[in-house]
Design a protein around this motif. Structure first.
Motif, PDB file in Angstrom:
ATOM      1  N   LEU A 134       0.810  -1.225   0.000  1.00 21.02           N
ATOM      2  CA  LEU A 134       0.000   0.000   0.000  1.00 21.02           C
ATOM      3  C   LEU A 134       0.842   1.274   0.000  1.00 21.02           C
ATOM      4  CD1 LEU A 134      -2.733  -1.098   2.571  1.00 21.02           C
ATOM      5  CD2 LEU A 134      -2.896  -1.073   0.086  1.00 21.02           C
ATOM      6  N   VAL A 152      -9.132   1.789   4.031  1.00 20.77           N
ATOM      7  CA  VAL A 152      -8.869   0.756   3.031  1.00 20.77           C
ATOM      8  C   VAL A 152     -10.176   0.271   2.427  1.00 20.77           C
ATOM      9  CG1 VAL A 152      -6.631  -0.120   3.759  1.00 20.77           C
ATOM     10  CG2 VAL A 152      -8.668  -0.866   4.965  1.00 20.77           C
ATOM     11  N   LEU A 155      -5.726   1.672  -0.520  1.00 21.15           N
ATOM     12  CA  LEU A 155      -6.104   2.810   0.291  1.00 21.15           C
ATOM     13  C   LEU A 155      -7.142   3.611  -0.477  1.00 21.15           C
ATOM     14  CD1 LEU A 155      -2.739   4.158   1.780  1.00 21.15           C
ATOM     15  CD2 LEU A 155      -4.504   2.825   2.928  1.00 21.15           C
ATOM     16  N   THR A 177      -6.666  -5.097  -1.919  1.00 19.27           N
ATOM     17  CA  THR A 177      -6.853  -4.036  -0.937  1.00 19.27           C
ATOM     18  C   THR A 177      -6.110  -2.784  -1.380  1.00 19.27           C
ATOM     19  OG1 THR A 177      -7.040  -5.658   0.856  1.00 19.27           O
ATOM     20  CG2 THR A 177      -6.544  -3.394   1.482  1.00 19.27           C
TER      21      THR A 177
END
Length: 203
Positions: free
Chosen positions: A55, A113, A122, A120
């Motif tokens: 991420l 998230v 952000l 996944t």
């Protein structure tokens, strides 16, 4: 009660759960059923005090967006200073960046998230995922992780270097996230998801 149930959409998701892209299904009576499947977070995503590696590109883009936004805002507020000196005072630059990266503020409180197409991501200001259909889980460790990463950029690259890039009209996302530095995490992502305004995914 049955009549009420028939008049509302059937949602297979609650607000505290991460969801994937909605799956739409038309029922026999014409109602539309929206199914939002919960996503599974890795142990790192759940427990680590640091931003998970998968991420970091998203996180960098969010940080760059906040820095660009604040610099632009302060330049508009202080037009006379900019016209005279061509830039903000060094102390002002430090205060601006500190207010984003270090202070106990709400800058990153609306970031969380969201599961999109089984991955996944952000979701928040500066990212296309903010307007992508699905439920978002915010709060928790995410604001702290973003502040820590923001401080890493300013510590390793330097507040002045970041501001100088802004003065040269360099997009800070390009400067921080897509450069040649080892912290340009977007370069390590093989496929970047791009979402159009309608929320459809494009690779």
């Amino acid at each position: 009660m049955v009549g009420i149930m028939r008049s509302v959409l059937v949602l297979c998701c609650v607000s505290a759960v991460l969801c994937q892209q909605p799956r739409y299904e038309t029922l026999k009576d014409g109602r539309q059923k929206i199914t939002l499947k919960s996503a599974n977070l890795t142990e790192e995503e759940q427990l680590s005090q640091h931003m998970p590696g998968t991420l970091k590109c998203d996180a960098c883009r969010i940080i760059a967006f906040q820095l660009m936004t604040r610099f632009n805002t302060e330049h508009k507020k202080r037009k006379s200073v900019i016209a005279k000196r061509g830039r903000l005072a060094e102390s002002d630059v430090l205060d601006i960046i500190e207010s984003i990266c270090k202070d106990d503020n709400e800058v990153f409180d609306n970031v969380g998230v969201k599961a999109i197409n089984g991955q996944t991501h952000l979701s928040g200001p500066g990212l296309e995922t903010e307007n992508f259909p699905g439920m978002m889980q915010g709060g928790g460790k995410w604001p702290g992780r973003l502040k820590e990463m923001c401080s890493m950029y300013t510590g390793d690259i330097g507040e002045e270097e970041i501001y100088k890039a802004f003065l040269k009209r360099i997009n800070l996302e390009d400067f921080l996230c897509w450069g040649i530095d080892e912290m340009a995490y977007c370069n390590t992502v093989k496929k970047q998801m791009k979402l159009n305004k309608k929320g459809k995914n494009e690779l």
